[in-house]
Design an enzyme around this catalytic site. Structure first.
Site, PDB file in Angstrom:
ATOM      1  CG  ASN B 385      -2.023   0.804   1.185  1.00 51.03           C
ATOM      2  OD1 ASN B 385      -1.843   2.045   0.487  1.00 51.03           O
ATOM      3  ND2 ASN B 385      -3.157   0.882   1.953  1.00 51.03           N
ATOM      4  CG  ASP B 386       1.800   3.110   3.619  1.00 50.24           C
ATOM      5  OD1 ASP B 386       0.590   3.546   3.309  1.00 50.24           O
ATOM      6  OD2 ASP B 386       1.859   2.707   4.886  1.00 50.24           O
TER       7      ASP B 386
END
Lengths: 130, 459
Positions: B385-386
């Site tokens: 995600n990040d």
């Protein structure tokens, strides 16, 4: 060309390390006769060179292998075992022997566990078609 | 020829073997031999140490070696690859403890030491103690036995300052008067253990890769300090190599997260983030199911998987490799792009993929995939995600801004496999989910990929 440069460099650094490692052996013999110890200076010399060499070596390791690098270098730090063996084996006070034995135990875990788990990981890294 | 000289020469050979072992680690093709070479050097050093004439009592050595070997072998064999960060952390702690015990033992054997020796004994106890207790806390956080959230309280910095001051005072007193210094020495060990705990508790679960790398470095430095205690050049060389290795990895991790080491060590990440999440949704995410994903993948000429820790949590690495092979049979070029901080420790995802039989020539690094990302047909983001959040590149107000990411949004189509539309570790909204070329394949990553495998097999 770049390859050649790298080889020359490696040889150069290895020679430096070799020099640094042999000096204290000679220095120790020198010190025995004169009674004065220069050892800390030589040890610090070795330290400086090894850190320099370590930086050079490790920065060449690809990100793919960073986990095995950590567990493998961990096993190397189990080199404390060499000192621990002496500490446990000297005929000295009981307390020193017990502490030495404990040090042997933990350093052995580090060495054996570290090298084996690294080998287990590296074994899995295969090229296509292997 | 005198024995001491022979032993010292063997130590030189051993350190050269360590050095070449590490050098061979620069390629996956030679890495395994490199590790064996390094282990050989260790074996050589140990054997020649044992012939030292000062050793007279072998029974204790045998006892320690046997116990250590049994524990080491059992741990190395049984550990799951997903739990590798825990294993490495425990090994770090074990190394730190060994150095501490060695320094202590040397002190018990001979208390009439010169100032320099007393100083390095104190240093060994300090570094070893911090490494040991710090590793135990890090292990607790990694294995979930302790809460992964950063522990912060008022006056924390003051407490730490006082702790450091007390340690400094202990070291000075001990160095000046080692002969009757056992009490001070024990206090020093106690303080070092507390310092280890205090330095790891404020660090959050997501920052653990940095901590593991740093503790790795400490364990090397502890061995190095022990080398000064017993005046052994091999310990110093080996310890310094490990110390340097840990520092480099720490630096790489910090760069990959776009944060300074001080920022990682002294501020819980959670507290930074809360102020910056107020942007809300930035559009509508477009969900997709496996049936509709299949034709996209079927038509793709190049597919890049971007795995994150979510892949390991879902145990989806084997299924992902199976899908990768089916895609290759279908004529697509398949690669796996791994971000430097993906997973729970440096290089963790690569090990998990290698375990699932992904060949290492298909594993590519961030810097190699980003320049060619525009030519990629489909990017499959699995549990990451990040590290793929375009806000890091585009949005100056984002807490992630400036962090190097894998630019998956530049691929022609991005398929994000995700459990829900929640936020990542950093608690930051991900605009990738709302881009025109992004499709969200929601649900458990493993069953989603299994669904795709089924589609391919049935077709």
């Amino acid at each position: 060309m770049r390859h050649l440069k790298q080889i020359t460099y490696t040889i150069f650094v290895t020679l430096l390390i070799f020099m640094a490692l042999t000096t204290p052996v000679l220095a120790a013999q020198e010190a025995n006769s004169s009674g004065e110890s220069l050892t800390p200076i030589y040890l610090a010399f070795i330290l400086a060179l090894s850190i320099f060499l370590g930086f050079e070596l490790i920065s060449k390791v690809p990100a793919t292998l960073h986990t095995p690098l950590m567990s493998g270098s961990n096993a190397i730090s189990g080199i404390t075992l060499v000192g621990a063996l002496l500490a446990a084996g000297y005929d000295s006070e009981m307390s020193a022997t017990i502490l030495g034995t404990l040090a042997v135990t933990f350093a052995t875990i580090n060495v054996v566990g570290g090298y084996m788990v690294t080998d287990r990981m590296l074994e899995m890294f295969k090229k296509k078609g292997d | 020829m005198n024995l001491a000289l022979v032993i010292n020469l063997v130590y030189i050979v051993a350190s050269v073997m360590f050095i070449f072992g590490l050098k061979m680690l620069s390629s996956p093709a030679t890495a395994r031999q490199g590790n064996l070479l390094s282990a050989g050097g260790m074996g050589l050093a140990i054997i020649f140490t044992l012939v030292n004439q000062h050793i007279i009592a072998y029974q204790w050595i045998v006892l320690g070696v046997v116990i250590g070997t049994v524990v080491g072998v059992a741990a190395a064999r049984m550990i799951e690859m997903t739990a590798m960060p825990e294993m490495v952390t425990l090994l770090n702690g074990s190394g730190g403890l060994a150095s501490l015990l060695l320094g202590w033992s040397e002190y018990q054997r001979n208390q009439e030491v010169v100032v320099f020796s007393a100083f390095v004994i104190a240093l060994t106890a300090l570094i070893g103690g911090v490494t040991f207790s710090g590793s135990i806390i890090a292990w607790g956080k990694l294995s979930g036995k302790l809460d992964g959230k950063p522990v912060l309280f008022n006056g924390q910095q003051i407490v730490n300052m006082l702790l450091l001051l007390a340690i400094l005072v202990c070291i000075i007193f001990f160095t000046l008067n080692p002969i009757n210094g056992l009490i001070i020495f024990l206090v020093l060990i106690g303080l070092a253990l507390i310092l280890g705990v205090m330095s790891v508790i404020p660090i959050g679960g997501a920052d653990m890769p940095v901590v593991i790398a740093l503790l790795n470095s400490y364990s090397g430095l502890a061995a190095c300090a022990a080398g000064f205690v017993i005046e052994n050049n091999l310990l110093i060389v080996a310890g310094a190599l490990v110390g340097a290795s840990g520092i480099i990895l720490t630096n790489i991790m910090c760069k990959a997260m776009n944060r300074s080491l001080a920022n990682v060590l002294f501020s819980g990440f959670g507290s930074v983030v809360e102020s910056a999440t107020g942007q809300g949704e930035q559009g509508e995410a477009k969900p997709i199911n496996t049936e509709d994903t299949y034709p996209i993948l079927e038509a793709a000429a190049s597919v890049v998987f971007v795995p994150g820790y979510g892949l390991a949590v879902a145990q989806a690495q084997h299924t992902a490799r199976e899908l990768g092979e089916l895609l290759e049979e279908n004529g697509a070029e398949v690669k796996y792009a791994v971000h430097p901080v993906a997973g729970r420790m440096p290089g963790h995802m690569n090990v998990l993929l290698a375990e699932a039989n992904v060949p290492y020539d298909q594993l590519v690094e961030m810097d190699d995939i980003n320049p060619i990302m525009e030519t990629v047909d489909v990017c499959m983001v699995v549990g990451a995600n990040d590290v793929v959040n375009p806000a890091a590149r585009e949005d100056e107000t984002s807490p992630l801004y400036g962090m190097p990411i894998i630019n998956v949004d530049m691929a022609r189509t991005v398929i994000v496999l995700k459990r829900s539309l929640g936020v990542g570790f950093a608690g930051v909204q991900n605009p990738l989910f709302f881009k025109d070329n992004t499709r969200m394949l929601l649900g458990d990553a493993k069953s989603s990929i299994q669904g795709l495998v089924r589609e391919f097999k049935e077709a």
